[in-house]
Design a protein around this motif. Structure first.
Motif, PDB file in Angstrom:
ATOM      1  N   LEU A   1       0.837  -1.204   0.000  1.00 30.64           N
ATOM      2  CA  LEU A   1       0.000   0.000   0.000  1.00 30.64           C
ATOM      3  C   LEU A   1       0.870   1.251   0.000  1.00 30.64           C
ATOM      4  O   LEU A   1       1.787   1.402   0.793  1.00 30.64           O
ATOM      5  CB  LEU A   1      -0.933   0.009   1.213  1.00 30.64           C
ATOM      6  N   TYR A   2       0.515   2.145  -0.900  1.00 31.82           N
ATOM      7  CA  TYR A   2       1.224   3.410  -1.097  1.00 31.82           C
ATOM      8  C   TYR A   2       0.144   4.480  -1.163  1.00 31.82           C
ATOM      9  O   TYR A   2      -0.777   4.379  -1.975  1.00 31.82           O
ATOM     10  CB  TYR A   2       1.998   3.320  -2.402  1.00 31.82           C
ATOM     11  N   VAL A   3       0.201   5.493  -0.298  1.00 34.17           N
ATOM     12  CA  VAL A   3      -0.874   6.481  -0.194  1.00 34.17           C
ATOM     13  C   VAL A   3      -0.316   7.877  -0.427  1.00 34.17           C
ATOM     14  O   VAL A   3       0.663   8.279   0.204  1.00 34.17           O
ATOM     15  CB  VAL A   3      -1.549   6.412   1.196  1.00 34.17           C
ATOM     16  N   ILE A   4      -0.977   8.601  -1.328  1.00 31.01           N
ATOM     17  CA  ILE A   4      -0.584   9.976  -1.644  1.00 31.01           C
ATOM     18  C   ILE A   4      -1.829  10.859  -1.581  1.00 31.01           C
ATOM     19  O   ILE A   4      -2.882  10.493  -2.114  1.00 31.01           O
ATOM     20  CB  ILE A   4       0.031  10.079  -3.049  1.00 31.01           C
ATOM     21  N   GLY A   5      -1.724  12.021  -0.946  1.00 33.91           N
ATOM     22  CA  GLY A   5      -2.825  12.970  -0.902  1.00 33.91           C
ATOM     23  C   GLY A   5      -2.885  13.785  -2.188  1.00 33.91           C
ATOM     24  O   GLY A   5      -1.865  14.002  -2.852  1.00 33.91           O
ATOM     25  N   GLN A   6      -4.087  14.233  -2.557  1.00 28.15           N
ATOM     26  CA  GLN A   6      -4.251  15.070  -3.738  1.00 28.15           C
ATOM     27  C   GLN A   6      -3.479  16.369  -3.544  1.00 28.15           C
ATOM     28  O   GLN A   6      -3.404  16.899  -2.444  1.00 28.15           O
ATOM     29  CB  GLN A   6      -5.729  15.380  -3.959  1.00 28.15           C
ATOM     30  N   ASP A   7      -2.912  16.878  -4.633  1.00 29.27           N
ATOM     31  CA  ASP A   7      -2.104  18.105  -4.609  1.00 29.27           C
ATOM     32  C   ASP A   7      -0.876  17.962  -3.717  1.00 29.27           C
ATOM     33  O   ASP A   7      -0.412  18.928  -3.123  1.00 29.27           O
ATOM     34  CB  ASP A   7      -2.940  19.309  -4.154  1.00 29.27           C
TER      35      ASP A   7
ATOM     36  N   GLN B   1     -11.413  22.549   3.733  1.00 30.26           N
ATOM     37  CA  GLN B   1     -12.309  22.198   2.629  1.00 30.26           C
ATOM     38  C   GLN B   1     -13.283  21.132   3.107  1.00 30.26           C
ATOM     39  O   GLN B   1     -13.049  20.469   4.112  1.00 30.26           O
ATOM     40  CB  GLN B   1     -11.519  21.647   1.434  1.00 30.26           C
ATOM     41  N   ASP B   2     -14.357  20.931   2.309  1.00 29.14           N
ATOM     42  CA  ASP B   2     -15.352  19.917   2.659  1.00 29.14           C
ATOM     43  C   ASP B   2     -15.110  18.592   1.960  1.00 29.14           C
ATOM     44  O   ASP B   2     -16.022  17.763   1.872  1.00 29.14           O
ATOM     45  CB  ASP B   2     -16.761  20.432   2.333  1.00 29.14           C
ATOM     46  N   SER B   3     -13.913  18.374   1.458  1.00 26.58           N
ATOM     47  CA  SER B   3     -13.553  17.072   0.886  1.00 26.58           C
ATOM     48  C   SER B   3     -12.043  16.896   0.923  1.00 26.58           C
ATOM     49  O   SER B   3     -11.290  17.859   0.971  1.00 26.58           O
ATOM     50  CB  SER B   3     -14.077  16.920  -0.549  1.00 26.58           C
ATOM     51  N   THR B   4     -11.647  15.641   0.924  1.00 21.73           N
ATOM     52  CA  THR B   4     -10.235  15.261   0.895  1.00 21.73           C
ATOM     53  C   THR B   4     -10.113  14.092  -0.076  1.00 21.73           C
ATOM     54  O   THR B   4     -10.946  13.190  -0.065  1.00 21.73           O
ATOM     55  CB  THR B   4      -9.749  14.812   2.294  1.00 21.73           C
ATOM     56  N   THR B   5      -9.065  14.124  -0.914  1.00 20.44           N
ATOM     57  CA  THR B   5      -8.871  13.065  -1.899  1.00 20.44           C
ATOM     58  C   THR B   5      -7.501  12.435  -1.713  1.00 20.44           C
ATOM     59  O   THR B   5      -6.500  13.133  -1.517  1.00 20.44           O
ATOM     60  CB  THR B   5      -9.005  13.626  -3.334  1.00 20.44           C
ATOM     61  N   TYR B   6      -7.485  11.100  -1.780  1.00 21.85           N
ATOM     62  CA  TYR B   6      -6.240  10.338  -1.676  1.00 21.85           C
ATOM     63  C   TYR B   6      -6.154   9.351  -2.820  1.00 21.85           C
ATOM     64  O   TYR B   6      -7.164   8.804  -3.269  1.00 21.85           O
ATOM     65  CB  TYR B   6      -6.180   9.541  -0.367  1.00 21.85           C
TER      66      TYR B   6
END
Length: 172
Positions: A54-60, A84-89
């Motif tokens: 597993l490799y996890v990167i946050g958006q931006d 913000q009202d959302s988070t993306t990974y």
């Protein structure tokens, strides 16, 4: 001279008594919590199942999330954005890096976590913490097929106030 000593003693006692407990934020004070995800076996849904590589990167963000640089785990703890009202990974399973440490291959799924934020005053020293309400996770399988087959929230209208329980279940 006695009066001066008495006055100094009186001022010292008064200053000690006027200090408030919340001038320092104790480590035990709950602050903004993260989303806790448990990984489970799609075939036997009561059984936890490790995600390999597993490799996890946050958006931006080009940096890997601390603690998730090609690991085998059945739990994922994701901090959520408080601005913000959302988070993306981007979650990559079975990750392979080239000799230079750059991403070479793996199965990419992108998750977006939507929520409403509620800032709650904790204390003068600790400031505010954010509670995340109505948390919903969606998965984009990308072009290489999905490895996260479906997700399930702990309950409807999920609220994240602590990290002592698993909030979402990902089956793979």
């Amino acid at each position: 001279m006695k009066n001066i000593k008495f006055l100094v003693l009186l001022l010292t006692i008064a200053s000690v008594l006027t200090c408030e407990r919340d001038d320092l934020c104790p480590e035990s004070t709950p602050t903004t919590q993260s989303l806790v995800i448990g990984f489970y076996n799609n075939a036997v849904q009561e059984s936890e199942k490790n995600v390999t590589g597993l490799y996890v990167i946050g958006q931006d963000n080009d940096d890997v999330l601390t603690g998730y640089d090609i690991v085998n785990t059945n739990e994922l703890v994701l901090p959520l954005r408080t601005d913000q009202d959302s988070t993306t990974y981007t979650l990559i399973s079975d990750t392979v890096l080239d000799d230079d440490g750059n991403y070479e291959s793996g199965n990419i799924d992108i998750i977006t976590i939507n929520y409403t934020r509620e800032d709650v005053y904790v204390s003068r020293a600790c400031g505010y913490k954010t509670i995340f309400n109505n948390v919903v996770v969606s998965v984009d399988e990308g072009t290489d097929g999905e490895w996260i087959l479906f997700t399930e929230a702990l309950n409807d209208n999920l609220t994240i106030e602590d990290e002592t329980t698993t909030h979402y279940f990902f089956y793979h």
